[in-house]
Structure formats: structure tokens, C-alpha cells
Design an enzyme around this catalytic site. Structure first.
Site, PDB file in Angstrom:
ATOM      1  N   GLU A 175      42.581 -10.374 115.218  1.00  0.00           N
ATOM      2  CA  GLU A 175      41.388  -9.530 115.109  1.00  0.00           C
ATOM      3  C   GLU A 175      40.122 -10.371 114.920  1.00  0.00           C
ATOM      4  O   GLU A 175      39.464 -10.327 113.876  1.00  0.00           O
ATOM      5  CB  GLU A 175      41.578  -8.518 113.972  1.00  0.00           C
ATOM      6  CG  GLU A 175      42.750  -7.590 114.271  1.00  0.00           C
ATOM      7  CD  GLU A 175      43.041  -6.571 113.179  1.00  0.00           C
ATOM      8  OE1 GLU A 175      42.205  -6.411 112.278  1.00  0.00           O
ATOM      9  OE2 GLU A 175      44.112  -5.947 113.249  1.00  0.00           O
ATOM     10  N   ASN A 196      35.476  -9.638 107.234  1.00  0.00           N
ATOM     11  CA  ASN A 196      36.190  -8.698 106.372  1.00  0.00           C
ATOM     12  C   ASN A 196      37.681  -8.928 106.231  1.00  0.00           C
ATOM     13  O   ASN A 196      38.392  -8.071 105.766  1.00  0.00           O
ATOM     14  CB  ASN A 196      35.988  -7.239 106.847  1.00  0.00           C
ATOM     15  CG  ASN A 196      34.596  -6.752 106.520  1.00  0.00           C
ATOM     16  OD1 ASN A 196      33.675  -7.563 106.477  1.00  0.00           O
ATOM     17  ND2 ASN A 196      34.431  -5.484 106.275  1.00  0.00           N
ATOM     18  N   HIS A 400      53.204   7.848 111.045  1.00  0.00           N
ATOM     19  CA  HIS A 400      52.549   6.594 110.659  1.00  0.00           C
ATOM     20  C   HIS A 400      53.390   5.856 109.627  1.00  0.00           C
ATOM     21  O   HIS A 400      53.775   6.444 108.612  1.00  0.00           O
ATOM     22  CB  HIS A 400      51.149   6.879 110.082  1.00  0.00           C
ATOM     23  CG  HIS A 400      50.383   5.627 109.797  1.00  0.00           C
ATOM     24  ND1 HIS A 400      49.748   5.372 108.607  1.00  0.00           N
ATOM     25  CD2 HIS A 400      50.156   4.524 110.570  1.00  0.00           C
ATOM     26  CE1 HIS A 400      49.166   4.182 108.658  1.00  0.00           C
ATOM     27  NE2 HIS A 400      49.391   3.656 109.838  1.00  0.00           N
ATOM     28  N   GLU A 402      52.740   2.559 107.641  1.00  0.00           N
ATOM     29  CA  GLU A 402      52.023   1.344 107.223  1.00  0.00           C
ATOM     30  C   GLU A 402      52.994   0.573 106.339  1.00  0.00           C
ATOM     31  O   GLU A 402      53.329   1.039 105.246  1.00  0.00           O
ATOM     32  CB  GLU A 402      50.747   1.711 106.457  1.00  0.00           C
ATOM     33  CG  GLU A 402      50.022   0.523 105.840  1.00  0.00           C
ATOM     34  CD  GLU A 402      49.738  -0.605 106.837  1.00  0.00           C
ATOM     35  OE1 GLU A 402      48.953  -0.382 107.757  1.00  0.00           O
ATOM     36  OE2 GLU A 402      50.315  -1.715 106.684  1.00  0.00           O
ATOM     37  N   HIS A 470      50.279  -1.865 115.003  1.00  0.00           N
ATOM     38  CA  HIS A 470      49.015  -2.512 114.626  1.00  0.00           C
ATOM     39  C   HIS A 470      49.356  -3.769 113.836  1.00  0.00           C
ATOM     40  O   HIS A 470      50.441  -3.893 113.297  1.00  0.00           O
ATOM     41  CB  HIS A 470      48.142  -1.556 113.821  1.00  0.00           C
ATOM     42  CG  HIS A 470      47.380  -0.628 114.728  1.00  0.00           C
ATOM     43  ND1 HIS A 470      46.032  -0.393 114.592  1.00  0.00           N
ATOM     44  CD2 HIS A 470      47.788   0.074 115.806  1.00  0.00           C
ATOM     45  CE1 HIS A 470      45.650   0.444 115.543  1.00  0.00           C
ATOM     46  NE2 HIS A 470      46.693   0.752 116.293  1.00  0.00           N
ATOM     47  N   GLU A 471      48.417  -4.699 113.820  1.00  0.00           N
ATOM     48  CA  GLU A 471      48.688  -6.048 113.286  1.00  0.00           C
ATOM     49  C   GLU A 471      50.009  -6.542 113.886  1.00  0.00           C
ATOM     50  O   GLU A 471      50.936  -6.924 113.179  1.00  0.00           O
ATOM     51  CB  GLU A 471      48.731  -6.056 111.739  1.00  0.00           C
ATOM     52  CG  GLU A 471      47.430  -5.684 111.094  1.00  0.00           C
ATOM     53  CD  GLU A 471      47.212  -4.157 111.109  1.00  0.00           C
ATOM     54  OE1 GLU A 471      46.136  -3.736 111.568  1.00  0.00           O
ATOM     55  OE2 GLU A 471      48.090  -3.408 110.685  1.00  0.00           O
ATOM     56  N   GLU A 495      37.986   0.177 114.651  1.00  0.00           N
ATOM     57  CA  GLU A 495      37.840   0.307 113.195  1.00  0.00           C
ATOM     58  C   GLU A 495      36.785  -0.649 112.626  1.00  0.00           C
ATOM     59  O   GLU A 495      36.109  -0.324 111.658  1.00  0.00           O
ATOM     60  CB  GLU A 495      39.190   0.088 112.499  1.00  0.00           C
ATOM     61  CG  GLU A 495      39.765  -1.306 112.729  1.00  0.00           C
ATOM     62  CD  GLU A 495      41.158  -1.509 112.116  1.00  0.00           C
ATOM     63  OE1 GLU A 495      41.807  -0.522 111.740  1.00  0.00           O
ATOM     64  OE2 GLU A 495      41.584  -2.675 112.013  1.00  0.00           O
TER      65      GLU A 495
HETATM   66  C1  NOJ Z   1      44.956  -1.127 110.050  1.00  0.00           C
HETATM   67  C2  NOJ Z   1      45.093  -0.374 111.325  1.00  0.00           C
HETATM   68  O1  NOJ Z   1      44.584  -1.112 112.410  1.00  0.00           O
HETATM   69  C3  NOJ Z   1      44.354   0.936 111.167  1.00  0.00           C
HETATM   70  O2  NOJ Z   1      44.340   1.641 112.388  1.00  0.00           O
HETATM   71  C4  NOJ Z   1      44.996   1.730 110.060  1.00  0.00           C
HETATM   72  O3  NOJ Z   1      44.261   2.902 109.838  1.00  0.00           O
HETATM   73  C5  NOJ Z   1      45.042   0.926 108.763  1.00  0.00           C
HETATM   74  N1  NOJ Z   1      45.575  -0.382 108.992  1.00  0.00           N
HETATM   75  C6  NOJ Z   1      45.898   1.618 107.703  1.00  0.00           C
HETATM   76  O4  NOJ Z   1      47.243   1.574 108.069  1.00  0.00           O
HETATM   77 CA    CA Z   2      43.985  -3.576 112.349  1.00  0.00          CA
END
Ligand code: NOJ
Ligand code: CA
Length: 691
Positions: A175, A196, A400, A402, A470-471, A495
């Protein structure tokens, strides 16, 4: 596949007078690209590449350093050379196009050390019209069993000081903003633009791939890798003085080696896409073609879709992922609001983030292992009710997960989590890996994580689950083999515009991404922000594009899941929303109409499920006029078109939402000039007039 022996014969002929054959070469089917392999005077394995007889990769050596044994990088002899040719057309289950042509000539050089150990390695080169790929294959052998690879020594020696679009070779995250510099000026550590993100892991003056460059003649090269399986990601170390790049594999703080393997094994393909025009890079399917065909069989359970989500509101601060704040976003009521809106506007799914307990303790906590279980909803969110409500309205929920990069917990929870999804009929999950990896010492792009990401995709497939990570690890074309790898982030996404202290992604960002990151595969960029300045939420931030540019992204950036990212109230009553409602997400064909890296790009795509076409164009911070030639349309057909373009005084900074919508009649002989504002863009929908 028929054998392509004339190259071999040629070399045997050429070197008949020598005792040993030391060279071999292979050409692309159109004859423009030539890869020449040679054992040099030091006994090293080297290759060079010519484009139309011009040297573009100078002799570059190939080899390995190991732990606990001698390096494998010299005193080689060739034990055999063989060539073959291959030609197929395969079909993408979903994608940028339906049919993909895969034609190449292959050269296999089997090498053996001249010393007592006689260790062996094969080099496999493939030359296609759009570039080359090569990999190392270690065959079964007596003196090489378990290997600890300390470094792979694959060189790419350039012939000139290219203009390069690069991000630093960060072991943890992609990123970053792209830098545009001469190769000789690459300075990955000090120019690492990493707003950031607290932790950076950039140990070398190295770049991440795909890295794209343009030479004096206008020739474009893009370096990447394909089929990254059970190996570390490759960054490219940069020698600015000698204009050389050399592989630097991503490591781990827990081991002194980079990769652990057992013979026999194959490395990922090292790739160079070669194009006379920037736009041809986007057309290239080299990375996909170097991967193996679909191993998952039937995939009818996944359908490409647009989706809204309880997402941007957290990034803006309107609501939160956690419940303790009193501003929880993922409530049953809010989810139903998104479902209603999506049902009304031809959007097939809703992503709901912050639905499961644990968000009070997810980031920045060393003891975050186990904080999420991926099955327990917050008390104000009724998962079953939301899913049932969606079903009733024809809208799917996107799950989702995370993981907060706590990978061991996630691995343990996956069966339960995916089984819950399967029982609810949820077929897509967005995963996330924010923060430093647990177990400590591992990096997002090292072998441990490559295996984690790949194992997750394979496990998910068993539960009919598709992954949008993501990541993530970089895309390397594995979507061909495991099509449930639908999309991923792996770049500075939208984002950043909500909160980055550096002001977010500049207008040139996506005109660079289209020629760099996008060559690797689909991107979950999350376009479609209409409230560009969002002063009611954040005065210091804004999206650095016009609204028309946001519309164009649905065509320019490819993904089979395409977010309609803004708060739904920001779409209400805006006539430009019609484009998002109309635009397709799965394509029969793609035509890259024009573009230059970092400046502008225009792409036209034909819907897979109708005769409709969509066109999107974006520009950097400079305004410009692009001339469109519609000769790609079907002949003898009149199209009713709607053009969404920047208003007269539109400007991404001062007047980003000014948009002009025009109805046009277009045929395949039409030529049209469209003006793009600074940071602007345009979008066109075209439907054949059947009257
Ligand atoms: C980073 C992700 O790129 C984003 O889309 C997500 O909302 C946040 N992490 C929280 O999981
Ligand atoms: Ca991200």
C-alpha cells in the site's frame, strides 16, 4: 503438443565442432522476442533477451545460495536441451474476456554441476508474443534433497536507464504510492511513501512487482512473477549504478534462510512483459497463461457482482466497527437499509464489516490472537435475519473476516467459519490481514504467508467460498487454477482517501496502477465515491478525482466484485448513479483504446451477458482531450449511448462533482473527442438500438 526440434537441431549444428553445447535459444511465435541461454566462461548459467534483434536484457546470471551447502551458481554443463511449441485457447469462467489465447515456444535446458556432487537444475523458458517467463525446476537427484534457500540469484540486467514506476520492496505491504523516477534514481528507502502505516519493512533498495518501465524507444517492460506457490514473494534489488536488478526473496525474522523446499520442486515463473505500447501491457495475459488450468471444476456457485457495504462509513468516522463506541455500523437495521437500496438498484450483494465481536481489541494489541472467532455476531446484529432478508430481496451478503493478521487462530477457525457461511448460502468473504503478522517475525510476503493465503483459498473452495483478500500476497495469476481467488487489494485503495495524512491518492495513482498492479490481476479498489469532498465528515481529506473519474473506474479497473462504495444516501437523486446501475461486471472482451503510464488510460469492455459496451477513461492531474474511435463496435448497429463527462469547470480539487450527462447515437464509424478535467474522467454506456 508437438515437438519443436529445429531450434535444438540448429544449436547442435552450430556447435557441432565444439565438444560441449553451451548455448540454446528460443523465439516467440511471432519471432520478435528471442531468449538466448548460455553457459559463460565462468561456467555460470546466463540468459539474455532480444526484442526485434535489439538486446533488452544483457547477459544475466541465474543461480541459488543455500544454507548448509555450497551455492548452486556455477561450473555447470548442459546435459540436454529440448524445445516444444504450444498453442491453446482457453475460456475464463469470468474475467476481462471470455477466450484467452496461450501460444508460446518452450526451451528446457537441463544443467548439471561439473564437480563431484553433480547437482542438477533445469531451466524452463517460455517465449510468447507478449513476453517471457522462466523458472527453475529441481529434479529428483542424489545430492540435493532438502534445501534451505538463502537467496535466489536471478538477475535482470538492463540496457538503459529506464523511466520506472515503482513501489518499494516492502516485505509487509503493497500500500504505497508509486514513484516515477529514472532507474538510476530509485531510492526505495527514502522515497517510500507509506502514509499512516506505522510499521514498514523495507530492508533493501528493492522494488516490488509488477514494476513497469519505459525505455527511450518507447518499449515497455514489466517485471513480475507467476504461480507463486510454497515459496517467498520476490522483490527486485536495484543496482542503480550498473542498471541491474537481482531477486531478493522475502525472508522471516525466525529463520536465516528465505525458503525451505524439498526436491523435486519448481520455483514460481519470473516474468517480463514486453510491449511497444503501454496499452499492450494491459492486453497481455502472460501471467495467467503461465498458471495451470482450473482445478476446481464447477464454479456455478459464484457470480460476478457489484456490491454496496457497511464500510466507507467506518472509514469516514460516521460509524465504527466496534459496538462499544455507541456508533456501531453493522446493525440489523443498517444492513437492511443497504439490502433495500441494493435490491432497488441492480446491485447483487452487501458487504458488512464489524458484524462479529472482537473489534474493541483488534489492532495494535500484541495479545490479539483469538480476539475474533468469525461466528459470533454483536448483539445488535442478527446474522440469520439479515441473510434471510437479503435472500427475500435477491441480495447476497458478503462475509467479512478481519484476521488482524493473527493467522494461527484464523487457520484453526476456518472450517467452522466457512461451514457457517456455507450453511447460510454465503459464497464470498472479504478477508483482512491488518498489522504485523502473528506468529511474530513472519512477513506478509514470505513463504509462511504465501502458504497461508494459498491454503485459505483451497480450503474455502471446499465450502464453495470465494476469497477477496485485503493486505494480501501479490496476485500471480493463480486465479486461473483456483478461480475462487476472485479479487484482492494489494495496493493503496480508496480507503486512503478517507484518512491518509498525506492527502490520499493523487490523481495519477490509478493511471499508474492500470499499467503496474493491474497486470497482476483483479483489484478490489472500491470505486464510486460521489461525495468527493465529504466535508461534513473530514475537512482535511477528499478523493482526488472528479465524479466522472469515479464512474470510469468500473470499466478501467477490473474485478469480478466491484464495490459501490459510498454511503447510500450520497447516491440518492444523483442522475450519474444510472451508470453504476447499468455497468456490467463480467466481460466478453476488452479493448484498451489508448493510454500512457501515469497519464491517462481508456478501456472499452463488452458485457458477457448482453450486447452492451461500456467505456471508461481517466486522467492524471492534467486535463486533456481524448479522441475515441468506436470501430471496435459491431458493424451495422446503432447504439444508444449515455456519456458521463466532466462539467465545463470541473477540477478534482475545486469542483470535483461537476458532471455533464449527454445522450448520443454511436456507430462503429463514430469518432468522438471527450474533454477530461484535471483529475477527471468519463464513462459511456452503449446499448444497441433494437428498434
Ligand atoms: C483494511 C481493509 O483494506 C479495509 O477495507 C477494511 O475495512 C479494514 N482493513 C478493516 O478490516
Ligand atoms: Ca488495506
Amino acid at each position: 503438443m508437438k515437438y519443436f526440434n529445429f531450434l535444438t537441431l540448429l544449436f547442435i549444428g552450430l556447435f557441432a565442432s565444439c565438444t560441449k553445447v553451451e548455448n540454446a535459444s528460443v523465439q516467440s511465435p511471432n519471432g520478435h522476442i528471442n531468449i538466448a541461454f548460455k553457459i559463460n566462461a565462468e561456467g555460470e548459467a546466463t540468459y539474455q533477451v532480444f526484442y526485434k534483434d535489439e538486446l533488452i536484457i544483457k547477459p544475466s546470471s541465474l543461480g541459488f545460495e543455500f544454507e548448509e551447502q555450497q551455492p548452486l551458481n556455477g561450473k555447470f554443463e548442459i546435459i540436454s536441451i529440448s524445445g516444444s511449441t504450444f498453442n491453446e485457447t482457453w475460456k475464463m469462467r469470468w474475467g476481462e474476456q471470455f477466450e484467452v489465447e496461450n501460444s508460446y515456444n518452450k526451451l528446457v535446458v537441463k544443467l548439471q554441476e561439473k564437480n563431484d556432487k553433480k547437482r542438477k537444475v533445469n531451466l524452463v523458458f517460455k517465449a510468447s508474443d507478449d513476453g517471457i517467463g522462466f523458472r527453475y525446476e529441481f529434479p529428483e537427484q542424489r545430492n540435493l534433497k532438502d534445501v534451505l534457500i538463502a537467496e535466489e540469484n536471478t538477475e535482470f540486467n538492463l540496457t538503459e536507464d529506464y523511466t520506472v514506476w515503482w513501489i518499494p520492496g516492502d516485505w509487509d505491504i503493497y500500500e504505497h504510492l508509486y514513484n516515477t523516477t529514472k532507474f538510476s534514481e530509485i531510492d526505495a528507502k527514502s522515497k517510500a511513501n507509506h502514509a499512516n502505516l506505522a510499521q514498514t519493512s523495507i530492508p533493501n533498495n528493492a522494488v516490488n512487482t509488477p514494476v513497469t518501465m519505459r525505455g527511450k524507444s518507447g518499449l515497455h517492460l514489466s517485471f513480475h512473477e507467476a504461480a507463486l506457490v510454497d515459496y517467498s514473494g520476490m522483490t527486485l534489488g536495484v543496482d542503480t549504478e550498473n542498471l541491474k536488478m537481482k531477486s531478493i526473496l522475502v525472508g522471516s525474522d525466525n529463520t536465516s534462510y528465505k525458503v525451505k523446499k524439498t526436491v523435486p520442486f519448481k520455483t514460481p515463473w519470473r516474468t517480463i512483459q514486453i510491449a511497444e505500447k503501454a496499452t499492450d501491457l494491459i492486453d497481455s495475459k502472460l501471467i495467467l497463461n503461465l498458471n495451470e488450468p482450473n482445478r476446481l471444476g464447477d464454479l456455478s456457485w459464484f457470480k460476478p457482482t457489484k456490491y454496496t457495504g457497511i464500510w466507507w462509513e467506518m472509514h469516514l468516522g460516521k460509524s465504527t466497527w466496534d459496538m462499544a463506541s455507541g456508533k456501531h455500523g453493522a446493525t440489523t437495521e443498517n444492513a437492511k437499509r443497504f439490502i433495500d437500496f441494493s435490491a432497488k438498484h441492480n446491485i447483487g450483494a452487501v458487504l458488512i464489516e464489524g458484524w462479529n465481536t472482537g473489534w474493541e481489541h483488534w489492532i495494535g494489541f500484541e495479545d490479539r490472537e483469538g480476539v475474533f472467532d468469525f461466528v459470533t455476531p454483536y448483539s445488535d446484529y442478527d446474522l440469520n435475519e439479515v441473510v434471510a432478508y437479503g435472500k427475500q430481496k435477491g441480495v447476497n451478503i458478503i462475509m467479512h473476516h478481519e484476521t488482524s493478521a493473527a493467522t494461527e487462530t484464523y487457520t484453526k477457525q476456518q472450517d467452522t467459519a466457512f461451514a457457517l457461511m456455507e450453511s447460510l448460502g454465503i459464497h464470498t468473504v472479504k478477508t483482512g490481514y491488518v498489522g504485523k503478522i502473528l506468529p511474530k517475525g513472519e512477513y506478509h510476503h514470505g513463504q509462511y504467508m504465501v502458504n497461508h493465503y494459498n491454503n485459505t483459498v483451497e480450503k474455502a473452495a471446499k465450502y464453495k467460498v470465494a476469497i477477496n483478500a485485503h493486505e494480501p500476497i501479490k496476485a500471480t495469476g493463480l486465479r486461473r487454477t483456483f478461480p475462487n481467488t476472485i479479487s484482492r487489494e494489494g495496493l493503496r485503495g480508496q480507503e486512503f482517501n478517507a484518512w491518509a495524512s498525506d492527502g490520499g491518492n493523487p490523481p495519477e495513482h490509478l493511471p499508474i496502477v492500470a499499467f503496474t498492479r493491474m497486470l497482476a490481476g483483479p483489484i478490489d479498489y472500491t470505486p464510486g465515491i460521489f461525495n468527493i469532498q465529504f466535508n461534513e465528515y473530514k475537512k482535511e481529506n477528499q478523493v482526488n478525482t472528479t465524479l466522472a473519474h469515479q464512474l470510469a473506474l468500473y470499466v478501467v479497473i477490473y474485478s469480478p466484485v466491484q464495490m459501490v462504495a459510498d454511503l447510500i444516501e450520497h447516491y440518492q437523486g444523483n442522475p450519474a448513479f444510472q451508470f453504476i446501475e447499468d455497468v456490467a461486471v463480467d466481460w466478453q472482451k476488452t479493448e484498451v483504446l489508448n493510454g500512457e503510464v501515469g497519464e491517462y488510460v481508456t478501456i472499452a469492455r463488452k458485457d458477457r451477458n448482453s450486447e452492451n459496451w461500456f467505456v471508461g477513461g481517466i486522467t492524471d492531474e492534467n486535463k486533456r482531450t481524448v479522441e475515441l474511435d468506436f470501430s471496435f463496435l459491431s458493424p451495422n448497429t446503432t447504439y444508444e449511448a449515455i456519456l458521463y463527462k466532466d462539467g465545463e469547470n470541473a477540477h478534482y480539487k475545486t469542483n470535483p462533482t461537476s458532471i455533464k450527462i449527454e445522450k448520443l447515437t454511436i456507430t462503429n464509424t463514430t469518432k468522438l473527442n471527450v474533454k477530461l478535467a484535471e483529475g477527471g474522467g468519463f464513462a459511456i454506456s452503449l446499448k444497441p438500438n433494437t428498434k
